[in-house]
Design a protein around this motif. Structure first.
Motif, PDB file in Angstrom:
ATOM      1  N   TRP A   1       0.784  -0.998  -0.256  1.00 60.52           N
ATOM      2  CA  TRP A   1      -0.128   0.400  -0.060  1.00 60.52           C
ATOM      3  C   TRP A   1       0.795   1.205  -0.547  1.00 60.52           C
ATOM      4  N   ALA A   2       2.151   0.663  -0.142  1.00 59.96           N
ATOM      5  CA  ALA A   2       2.896   2.274   0.038  1.00 59.96           C
ATOM      6  C   ALA A   2       3.469   1.979  -1.524  1.00 59.96           C
ATOM      7  N   PRO A   3       3.748   3.468  -2.493  1.00 60.58           N
ATOM      8  CA  PRO A   3       3.712   3.785  -3.504  1.00 60.58           C
ATOM      9  C   PRO A   3       5.682   3.569  -3.712  1.00 60.58           C
ATOM     10  N   LEU A   4       5.712   1.792  -3.524  1.00 57.49           N
ATOM     11  CA  LEU A   4       7.502   1.677  -3.907  1.00 57.49           C
ATOM     12  C   LEU A   4       8.280   2.369  -4.600  1.00 57.49           C
ATOM     13  N   THR A   5       9.153   3.410  -4.715  1.00 53.36           N
ATOM     14  CA  THR A   5       9.941   3.800  -5.750  1.00 53.36           C
ATOM     15  C   THR A   5      10.795   3.165  -6.906  1.00 53.36           C
ATOM     16  N   HIS A   6      10.998   2.008  -6.039  1.00 56.55           N
ATOM     17  CA  HIS A   6      12.092   1.103  -6.927  1.00 56.55           C
ATOM     18  C   HIS A   6      11.561  -0.386  -7.185  1.00 56.55           C
ATOM     19  N   GLY A   7      10.363  -0.719  -6.660  1.00 57.06           N
ATOM     20  CA  GLY A   7      10.205  -1.751  -6.278  1.00 57.06           C
ATOM     21  C   GLY A   7      10.248  -3.054  -5.511  1.00 57.06           C
ATOM     22  N   LEU A   8      10.420  -3.501  -5.766  1.00 56.34           N
ATOM     23  CA  LEU A   8      10.945  -4.561  -4.249  1.00 56.34           C
ATOM     24  C   LEU A   8      12.237  -4.833  -4.418  1.00 56.34           C
ATOM     25  N   SER A   9      12.986  -4.334  -5.443  1.00 52.69           N
ATOM     26  CA  SER A   9      14.539  -3.784  -4.748  1.00 52.69           C
ATOM     27  C   SER A   9      14.438  -3.237  -4.290  1.00 52.69           C
ATOM     28  N   GLY A  10      13.734  -1.760  -4.004  1.00 52.80           N
ATOM     29  CA  GLY A  10      13.892  -0.630  -2.761  1.00 52.80           C
ATOM     30  C   GLY A  10      13.361  -1.583  -1.693  1.00 52.80           C
ATOM     31  N   VAL A  11      12.887  -2.610  -1.479  1.00 58.26           N
ATOM     32  CA  VAL A  11      13.138  -3.419  -0.636  1.00 58.26           C
ATOM     33  C   VAL A  11      13.864  -4.165   0.730  1.00 58.26           C
ATOM     34  N   SER A  12      14.003  -3.709   1.576  1.00 60.79           N
ATOM     35  CA  SER A  12      15.354  -4.251   2.869  1.00 60.79           C
ATOM     36  C   SER A  12      14.697  -5.368   3.877  1.00 60.79           C
ATOM     37  N   LEU A  13      15.072  -6.069   4.158  1.00 62.06           N
ATOM     38  CA  LEU A  13      14.069  -6.871   5.023  1.00 62.06           C
ATOM     39  C   LEU A  13      15.319  -6.610   5.954  1.00 62.06           C
ATOM     40  N   SER A  14      14.772  -7.213   7.151  1.00 64.97           N
ATOM     41  CA  SER A  14      15.402  -7.515   9.310  1.00 64.97           C
ATOM     42  C   SER A  14      14.775  -8.499   9.699  1.00 64.97           C
ATOM     43  N   ALA A  15      14.982  -9.526   9.691  1.00 58.50           N
ATOM     44  CA  ALA A  15      14.687 -10.826  10.483  1.00 58.50           C
ATOM     45  C   ALA A  15      14.835 -10.891  11.793  1.00 58.50           C
ATOM     46  N   ASN A  16      14.128 -11.502  12.566  1.00 52.50           N
ATOM     47  CA  ASN A  16      14.866 -11.220  13.964  1.00 52.50           C
ATOM     48  C   ASN A  16      13.942 -12.620  13.838  1.00 52.50           C
ATOM     49  N   TRP A  17      14.839 -13.306  14.626  1.00 47.57           N
ATOM     50  CA  TRP A  17      14.951 -14.887  14.595  1.00 47.57           C
ATOM     51  C   TRP A  17      14.375 -15.412  16.786  1.00 47.57           C
TER      52      TRP A  17
ATOM     53  N   ALA B   1      15.078 -21.394   3.869  1.00 47.91           N
ATOM     54  CA  ALA B   1      13.742 -20.949   3.005  1.00 47.91           C
ATOM     55  C   ALA B   1      14.217 -19.350   2.632  1.00 47.91           C
ATOM     56  N   LEU B   2      14.166 -18.932   3.450  1.00 50.09           N
ATOM     57  CA  LEU B   2      13.612 -16.990   3.404  1.00 50.09           C
ATOM     58  C   LEU B   2      14.508 -16.687   2.905  1.00 50.09           C
ATOM     59  N   SER B   3      15.624 -17.239   2.786  1.00 51.30           N
ATOM     60  CA  SER B   3      16.963 -15.705   1.843  1.00 51.30           C
ATOM     61  C   SER B   3      16.924 -16.606   0.678  1.00 51.30           C
ATOM     62  N   ASP B   4      15.962 -17.979   0.297  1.00 54.09           N
ATOM     63  CA  ASP B   4      16.269 -18.450  -1.384  1.00 54.09           C
ATOM     64  C   ASP B   4      14.474 -17.732  -1.620  1.00 54.09           C
ATOM     65  N   PHE B   5      14.238 -17.475  -0.635  1.00 52.33           N
ATOM     66  CA  PHE B   5      12.583 -16.422  -1.386  1.00 52.33           C
ATOM     67  C   PHE B   5      13.183 -15.111  -1.115  1.00 52.33           C
ATOM     68  N   VAL B   6      13.929 -14.747  -0.595  1.00 55.81           N
ATOM     69  CA  VAL B   6      14.336 -13.268  -0.757  1.00 55.81           C
ATOM     70  C   VAL B   6      14.869 -12.835  -2.080  1.00 55.81           C
ATOM     71  N   VAL B   7      15.354 -13.748  -1.778  1.00 49.89           N
ATOM     72  CA  VAL B   7      17.346 -13.793  -3.349  1.00 49.89           C
ATOM     73  C   VAL B   7      15.694 -13.485  -4.719  1.00 49.89           C
ATOM     74  N   ASP B   8      15.233 -14.386  -4.324  1.00 54.81           N
ATOM     75  CA  ASP B   8      14.381 -14.544  -5.962  1.00 54.81           C
ATOM     76  C   ASP B   8      13.435 -13.700  -6.180  1.00 54.81           C
ATOM     77  N   LEU B   9      13.027 -13.253  -4.590  1.00 52.06           N
ATOM     78  CA  LEU B   9      12.320 -11.905  -5.161  1.00 52.06           C
ATOM     79  C   LEU B   9      13.390 -10.472  -5.550  1.00 52.06           C
ATOM     80  N   GLY B  10      14.650 -10.478  -5.171  1.00 54.92           N
ATOM     81  CA  GLY B  10      14.923  -9.374  -5.192  1.00 54.92           C
ATOM     82  C   GLY B  10      14.707  -8.577  -4.476  1.00 54.92           C
ATOM     83  N   ILE B  11      14.798  -8.549  -2.953  1.00 53.98           N
ATOM     84  CA  ILE B  11      14.716  -8.085  -2.231  1.00 53.98           C
ATOM     85  C   ILE B  11      15.645  -8.081  -1.462  1.00 53.98           C
ATOM     86  N   ASN B  12      16.587  -7.098  -0.566  1.00 52.24           N
ATOM     87  CA  ASN B  12      17.118  -6.532  -0.395  1.00 52.24           C
ATOM     88  C   ASN B  12      17.976  -7.413   1.077  1.00 52.24           C
TER      89      ASN B  12
END
Length: 234
Positions: free
Chosen positions: A188-204, A223-234
């Motif tokens: 719902w946010a207008p991401l300027t660079h699409g998914l490539s502009g998204v950064s993930l921070s995970a807390n295990w 699994a998470l690493s493979d998923f976000v890499v395929d999507l092009g997320i940082n």
């Protein structure tokens, strides 16, 4: 606490700054205005050596930075895969109300104010949208938005996702669904660079060193690493 524990403990209320000595007075004025304790704890020397000395002259931390970053010790973890059996789903139609009340008490379903109400979220005057909404501040908004400055229209959006219930059955699926949930919130946010502009921070938050849990954590992270890499997320 020992001197080493005091120096090395994680205190979210404590922040460290590195600044020029000429700026100390400015920082002190701001700290006094905000009634925030401030201490000068040391100086940078440029010799790549980290040393803390207490009032008694003891040095609980005294080592070369290379020992922290250059050649850290390797951790080898051994574990086994544990296949937990789960009984088939059964229910009693006369207990629907009881089931609903139980579901609403699950941490992943119930109010997440423990995440969103920890601090004053309006500090800086650049908080354009909070995760909480309404008179009683329920965390119902899909995301939070912070503007970059006071005049422009650019900003940073933040969303949260987690799926502990699913992770109990399938650790890999749980981590993927958690990311997917956060993505369906942030769309719902207008991401300027699409998914490539998204950064993930995970807390295990994981019960490691219990039989089978290290193996489950490995599967979840992979699994998470493979998923976000395929999507092009940082």
């Amino acid at each position: 606490l020992s001197a080493r524990e005091i120096v090395g403990n994680e205190s979210q209320e404590r922040m460290g700054l590195v600044l020029h000595e000429k700026d100390l007075d400015d920082l002190k004025r701001v700290a006094d205005r905000e009634r925030s304790p401030m201490y000068v704890v040391g100086e940078t020397t440029g010799d790549q050596h980290l040393k803390f000395v207490d009032g008694a002259g003891n040095a609980p931390i005294d080592w070369q930075l290379a020992e922290m970053f250059g050649n850290p010790p390797k951790t080898i973890m051994n574990d086994v895969v544990v296949n937990e059996p789960f009984a088939a789903l059964t229910y009693d139609a006369s207990k629907v109300k009881e089931y609903v009340e139980s579901v609403l008490q699950i941490e992943s379903v119930a109010c997440k104010d423990w995440l969103t109400n920890k601090v004053d979220r309006s500090v800086t005057g650049r908080v354009a949208k909070q995760q909480c909404a309404g008179e009683i501040q329920l965390p119902l908004n899909n995301l939070g938005v912070t503007s970059i400055d006071y005049r422009g229209k650019e900003g940073v959006a933040t969303s949260i996702g987690h799926a502990p219930g699913i992770a109990l059955f399938d650790a890999a699926a749980g981590s993927v669904v958690a990311v997917a949930e956060s993505l369906t919130n942030i769309i719902w946010a207008p991401l300027t660079h699409g998914l490539s502009g998204v950064s993930l921070s995970a807390n295990w938050m994981w019960p490691c060193k219990n039989k089978g849990e290290d193996a489950r954590l490995y599967n979840a992270v992979e699994a998470l690493s493979d998923f976000v890499v395929d999507l092009g997320i940082n």
